[in-house]
Design a protein around this motif. Structure first.
Motif, PDB file in Angstrom:
ATOM      1  N   LYS A 165      33.255  25.995  56.846  1.00  0.00           N
ATOM      2  CA  LYS A 165      31.866  25.357  57.244  1.00  0.00           C
ATOM      3  C   LYS A 165      30.963  26.233  57.848  1.00  0.00           C
ATOM      4  CE  LYS A 165      29.906  21.342  57.941  1.00  0.00           C
ATOM      5  NZ  LYS A 165      28.492  21.905  58.186  1.00  0.00           N
ATOM      6  N   GLU A 218      24.395  25.484  59.677  1.00  0.00           N
ATOM      7  CA  GLU A 218      23.651  24.680  58.593  1.00  0.00           C
ATOM      8  C   GLU A 218      22.473  25.703  58.339  1.00  0.00           C
ATOM      9  OE1 GLU A 218      24.867  22.230  57.679  1.00  0.00           O
ATOM     10  OE2 GLU A 218      23.129  21.828  56.274  1.00  0.00           O
ATOM     11  N   ASN A 263      23.575  27.531  55.438  1.00  0.00           N
ATOM     12  CA  ASN A 263      23.653  26.557  54.587  1.00  0.00           C
ATOM     13  C   ASN A 263      22.278  26.406  53.751  1.00  0.00           C
ATOM     14  OD1 ASN A 263      24.900  25.222  52.470  1.00  0.00           O
ATOM     15  ND2 ASN A 263      24.739  23.469  53.839  1.00  0.00           N
ATOM     16  N   ILE A 264      21.254  26.126  54.439  1.00  0.00           N
ATOM     17  CA  ILE A 264      19.841  25.883  53.975  1.00  0.00           C
ATOM     18  C   ILE A 264      19.254  27.064  53.263  1.00  0.00           C
ATOM     19  CG2 ILE A 264      17.450  25.236  54.646  1.00  0.00           C
ATOM     20  CD1 ILE A 264      18.696  23.363  56.764  1.00  0.00           C
ATOM     21  N   ARG A 283      20.690  27.500  49.855  1.00  0.00           N
ATOM     22  CA  ARG A 283      20.186  26.459  48.929  1.00  0.00           C
ATOM     23  C   ARG A 283      18.592  27.113  48.604  1.00  0.00           C
ATOM     24  NH1 ARG A 283      23.297  21.849  48.721  1.00  0.00           N
ATOM     25  NH2 ARG A 283      21.760  20.603  47.638  1.00  0.00           N
ATOM     26  N   SER A 322      17.239  28.498  44.714  1.00  0.00           N
ATOM     27  CA  SER A 322      16.042  27.590  43.940  1.00  0.00           C
ATOM     28  C   SER A 322      15.265  28.837  43.684  1.00  0.00           C
ATOM     29  CB  SER A 322      15.299  26.826  45.247  1.00  0.00           C
ATOM     30  OG  SER A 322      14.183  26.490  44.601  1.00  0.00           O
ATOM     31  N   THR A 373      16.446  30.603  40.814  1.00  0.00           N
ATOM     32  CA  THR A 373      15.963  29.702  39.472  1.00  0.00           C
ATOM     33  C   THR A 373      14.785  30.177  39.089  1.00  0.00           C
ATOM     34  OG1 THR A 373      17.352  27.997  40.095  1.00  0.00           O
ATOM     35  CG2 THR A 373      15.725  27.466  38.490  1.00  0.00           C
ATOM     36  N   GLN A 425      33.185  16.415  60.815  1.00  0.00           N
ATOM     37  CA  GLN A 425      32.076  16.989  59.892  1.00  0.00           C
ATOM     38  C   GLN A 425      31.920  18.435  60.210  1.00  0.00           C
ATOM     39  OE1 GLN A 425      28.963  14.195  59.833  1.00  0.00           O
ATOM     40  NE2 GLN A 425      30.623  12.652  60.667  1.00  0.00           N
ATOM     41  N   ASN A 426      31.887  18.714  61.428  1.00  0.00           N
ATOM     42  CA  ASN A 426      31.741  20.047  61.649  1.00  0.00           C
ATOM     43  C   ASN A 426      33.216  20.833  61.995  1.00  0.00           C
ATOM     44  OD1 ASN A 426      28.678  19.918  61.525  1.00  0.00           O
ATOM     45  ND2 ASN A 426      28.618  19.463  63.648  1.00  0.00           N
ATOM     46  N   LYS A 466      39.452  10.489  51.950  1.00  0.00           N
ATOM     47  CA  LYS A 466      38.098  10.472  51.426  1.00  0.00           C
ATOM     48  C   LYS A 466      37.892  11.644  50.509  1.00  0.00           C
ATOM     49  CE  LYS A 466      36.821   7.579  55.324  1.00  0.00           C
ATOM     50  NZ  LYS A 466      37.028   6.360  54.888  1.00  0.00           N
ATOM     51  N   GLY A 467      38.291  12.671  50.652  1.00  0.00           N
ATOM     52  CA  GLY A 467      38.126  13.996  50.014  1.00  0.00           C
ATOM     53  C   GLY A 467      36.961  14.773  50.608  1.00  0.00           C
ATOM     54  N   TYR A 468      36.571  14.440  51.732  1.00  0.00           N
ATOM     55  CA  TYR A 468      35.600  15.226  52.690  1.00  0.00           C
ATOM     56  C   TYR A 468      35.944  15.068  54.077  1.00  0.00           C
ATOM     57  CZ  TYR A 468      32.973  11.136  53.197  1.00  0.00           C
ATOM     58  OH  TYR A 468      32.578   9.598  53.446  1.00  0.00           O
ATOM     59  N   HIS A 469      35.406  15.980  54.775  1.00  0.00           N
ATOM     60  CA  HIS A 469      35.574  15.946  56.355  1.00  0.00           C
ATOM     61  C   HIS A 469      34.369  15.013  56.999  1.00  0.00           C
ATOM     62  CE1 HIS A 469      38.430  19.006  55.896  1.00  0.00           C
ATOM     63  NE2 HIS A 469      37.767  19.835  55.458  1.00  0.00           N
ATOM     64  N   TRP A 470      35.119  13.877  57.557  1.00  0.00           N
ATOM     65  CA  TRP A 470      34.235  12.642  58.063  1.00  0.00           C
ATOM     66  C   TRP A 470      34.408  12.279  59.325  1.00  0.00           C
ATOM     67  CZ3 TRP A 470      37.042   8.414  59.401  1.00  0.00           C
ATOM     68  CH2 TRP A 470      38.525   8.372  58.903  1.00  0.00           C
ATOM     69  N   GLU A 480      29.663  15.871  52.731  1.00  0.00           N
ATOM     70  CA  GLU A 480      29.976  16.555  53.634  1.00  0.00           C
ATOM     71  C   GLU A 480      29.351  16.012  54.786  1.00  0.00           C
ATOM     72  OE1 GLU A 480      32.488  18.977  54.191  1.00  0.00           O
ATOM     73  OE2 GLU A 480      33.319  18.706  52.136  1.00  0.00           O
ATOM     74  N   GLN A 482      19.759  17.219  53.947  1.00  0.00           N
ATOM     75  CA  GLN A 482      19.227  18.380  53.199  1.00  0.00           C
ATOM     76  C   GLN A 482      19.159  18.265  51.752  1.00  0.00           C
ATOM     77  OE1 GLN A 482      21.788  21.742  54.168  1.00  0.00           O
ATOM     78  NE2 GLN A 482      21.120  22.741  52.275  1.00  0.00           N
ATOM     79  N   ASN A 484      15.552  22.615  39.741  1.00  0.00           N
ATOM     80  CA  ASN A 484      16.125  22.278  41.055  1.00  0.00           C
ATOM     81  C   ASN A 484      16.611  20.751  41.065  1.00  0.00           C
ATOM     82  OD1 ASN A 484      15.395  24.624  42.332  1.00  0.00           O
ATOM     83  ND2 ASN A 484      13.361  24.128  42.889  1.00  0.00           N
ATOM     84  N   THR A 499      35.172  12.402  44.912  1.00  0.00           N
ATOM     85  CA  THR A 499      35.540  11.254  45.964  1.00  0.00           C
ATOM     86  C   THR A 499      35.884   9.949  45.255  1.00  0.00           C
ATOM     87  OG1 THR A 499      33.301  10.778  46.391  1.00  0.00           O
ATOM     88  CG2 THR A 499      34.483  12.379  47.712  1.00  0.00           C
TER      89      THR A 499
END
Lengths: 396, 201
Positions: free
Chosen positions: A167, A170, A173-174, A177, A181, A184, A276-277, A352-356, B135, B142, B179, B194
């Motif tokens: 993790k 953030e 992470n942005i 992403r 882009s 691309t 989540q974190n 659930k398949g993710y951290h929640w 997540e 985002q 995108n 999920t």
């Protein structure tokens, strides 16, 4: 008696002399006229000859060659690559035409086309040179873009894997992403064969990807600076379990596992979900981070006692947590209004398949049934970032 | 005889004078240049760059020949007027081809934008389906921000179309589509992970 020549010359003689003179004069006049005519004709012929020679000097071939070379350069889109030689070629050709016009406005015997010829020859050479330079430039740019694109693609793949596995912050992470882009966009540019434009962008993106990779590496290296402690705690926990012939729980956050040990041996492994974190140690209430450290089970809850099917309450915050919290508040790392939090549990309703969670460890209900059944209160619970070193995880 | 000779020379001289007074067809030249300029203004440099280069070369070739005639004692521009007419006709063709290409590009832009809009709607549906987002809340925010960015791109594309900057608009629309597709794939992947149910949308 007066003497008269005229009396001596007979009239007939006089008349015949006059006619002779007249004839002589006429002959002379004819000679003059003919001579002048011939002279004028010779002058015209001379001028025509000079003119013809001057016409031959007009460098039409050189101008035509220059024009065609410029056309060839334009068709190959040399002009869009800012090749200086192309611009000069066009300027030289324009100068040739202007110079030609100036010479044509002069009297033909004074015309001199040497400059026109030279301008045209220079224009031709420069246009051909610009074609060669552009081809080289495009070829180089093409290779650079392909090379950079491969490198960027590879780094993006690594970043995506790192982001999925760990993790990361953030803002990083942005940025990843955004980089995707932009990549691309680069692909669209190269699809249109705009290699020179693509070269600049590809270099920018390569730099960005390296920076992001560096940031991720730094972040993870810092996090894994605790690895030796985690290893040591695990060893200790297993040893305690072996010596006391008791249960111990070891939670590996990056592996997303809850490992159950009895008498020093692993008897089961369950998939776990966290806050989540989830990466990092818990700092304060509400940060949605699962704490790391050595804890124990304080209490067991089930049914109406818990909203999560079944729950094992941990003794978070422990002494270390409290001490760290106080130090951070004192040095200003944490705002004075923050609270340390509590109610960290191992509970059900996972899968659930993710951290929640808000910081707890969640298991599937069926797994929770097993753990709940086996482990008593006071069972040690060790929560670590990873039981595997970073370099091994990166290779995976 | 002498008078005949003198008269002959005089007649030749007058004839030469009259013939050498023919001027370059400036009006035709100006008109042809204006037609070539109109091809340039129509955007041929962007949409038919090679044709425009050839057109300009044709004009330059004729101008060279005109200049060659200008230098002669007895210039004759008859053939060159015909060539100027040919260049004008060619310029007209280049303009037509440019307009046709512009129409093609506009059509392509509209097709891509329609696909983008469909993808945006589908993505919004998928976000609603994703369990609390991917997540956590931050990931969901985002993705929503990126979708807003894509919608802004669509608006910017339409602005570029209004300004007749079709090639830029096409590139922008293609980027928006890529995108949107990336987000679409990402959401479907998460939902599939999920949930065992087939993904709607």
């Amino acid at each position: 008696m007066a003497f008269s020549f005229s009396k001596l010359i007979p009239v007939s003689y006089i008349f015949s002399n006059r006619e002779a003179c007249y004839r002589i004069n006429m002959k002379r006049r004819s000679w003059v006229i003919w001579s002048v005519s011939i002279l004028i004709t010779l002058c015209f012929l001379g001028l025509f000859f000079i003119k013809a020679q001057k016409d031959k000097e007009v460098p039409t071939n050189e101008l035509s060659n220059a024009r065609q070379s410029i056309l060839k350069a334009k068709v190959q889109a040399v002009d869009i690559h800012g090749i200086r030689e192309y611009t000069l070629a066009v300027a030289q050709y324009d100068s040739a035409l202007r110079c030609w016009g100036n010479e044509n406005s002069r009297i033909f015997i004074f015309r001199n086309f040497d400059k026109v010829r030279q301008f045209a020859i220079d224009a031709d050479s420069l246009a051909n040179l610009s074609i060669i330079l552009a081809a080289g430039l495009i070829d180089d740019a093409h290779n650079i873009v392909l090379h950079h694109s491969e490198a960027i693609k590879e780094k993006l793949e690594i970043l995506k894997i790192v982001n999925a596995k760990f993790k990361i912050p953030e803002d990083v992470n942005i940025s990843i992403r955004n980089l995707q882009s932009e990549f691309t966009a680069l692909n669209i540019i190269t699809e249109n064969a705009k290699w020179v434009e693509g070269e600049r962008l590809s270099l920018e993106l390569l730099n960005q990807s390296e920076i992001l990779l560096g940031q991720c590496q730094e972040y993870l290296t810092n996090y894994f600076s605790n690895f030796e402690d985690w290893q040591a705690w695990k060893k200790e926990a297993i040893e305690q379990s072996r010596m006391k012939r008791s249960y111990t729980i070891i939670i590996d956050k990056i592996a997303e596992q809850l490992q159950l040990f009895y008498a020093g041996r692993q008897i089961d492994v369950y998939t776990a979900e966290f806050g989540q974190n989830w990466i990092g140690d818990k700092q304060y209430e509400g940060d949605k981070t699962t704490p790391e450290g050595r804890y124990k089970i304080l209490k067991k809850k089930q049914g109406k006692e818990t909203k999560y099917y079944k729950a094992l309450i941990l003794n978070y915050p422990n002494e270390n947590d409290r001490m760290r919290f106080l130090i951070q508040k004192k040095d200003g790392t944490l705002d004075a209004s923050k609270k340390i939090g509590g109610m960290i549990e191992i509970h059900g309703d996972g899968g659930k398949g993710y951290h929640w969670t808000d910081g707890c460890v969640a298991l599937k209900n069926s797994d929770m049934d097993n753990v709940y059944r086996l482990v008593p209160v006071n069972t040690p619970v060790l929560i670590v970032g990873s039981l595997r070193p970073l370099n091994e995880l990166i290779k995976l | 005889m002498k008078n005949k000779l003198i008269n002959g020379i005089a007649a030749f001289g007058i004839a030469a004078l009259l013939v050498s007074c023919e001027k370059a067809p400036q009006a035709e030249i100006d008109l042809t240049k204006a037609t070539v300029d109109s091809a340039l203004l129509s955007g041929a440099a962007v949409y038919q760059s090679e044709e425009l280069a050839r057109l300009e070369d044709s004009l330059a070739a004729v101008m060279e020949r005109i200049e060659a005639e200008n230098g002669k004692m007895f210039p004759s521009y008859g053939d060159l007027k015909t060539e100027l007419e040919s260049v004008k006709a060619y310029a007209g063709q280049v303009v037509q081809k440019t307009e046709a290409r512009k129409a093609e590009v506009q059509q392509e832009i509209q097709t891509v934008l329609a696909e983008v809009k469909t993808l945006i709607e589908e993505n919004k549906t998928l976000i609603a389906q994703a369990p609390k987002g991917k997540e956590g809340k931050e990931a969901l925010e985002q993705i929503n921000a990126e979708l807003t960015g894509i919608e802004t791109s669509v608006a910017e594309t339409n602005d570029l179309v209004t300004k007749n900057e079709y090639m830029q608009a096409l590139d922008k629309s293609k980027l928006a589509k890529e995108n949107a597709m990336a987000i679409n794939n990402e959401l479907k992947e998460v939902i599939a992970k999920t949930s065992k149910k087939p993904v709607r949308g």
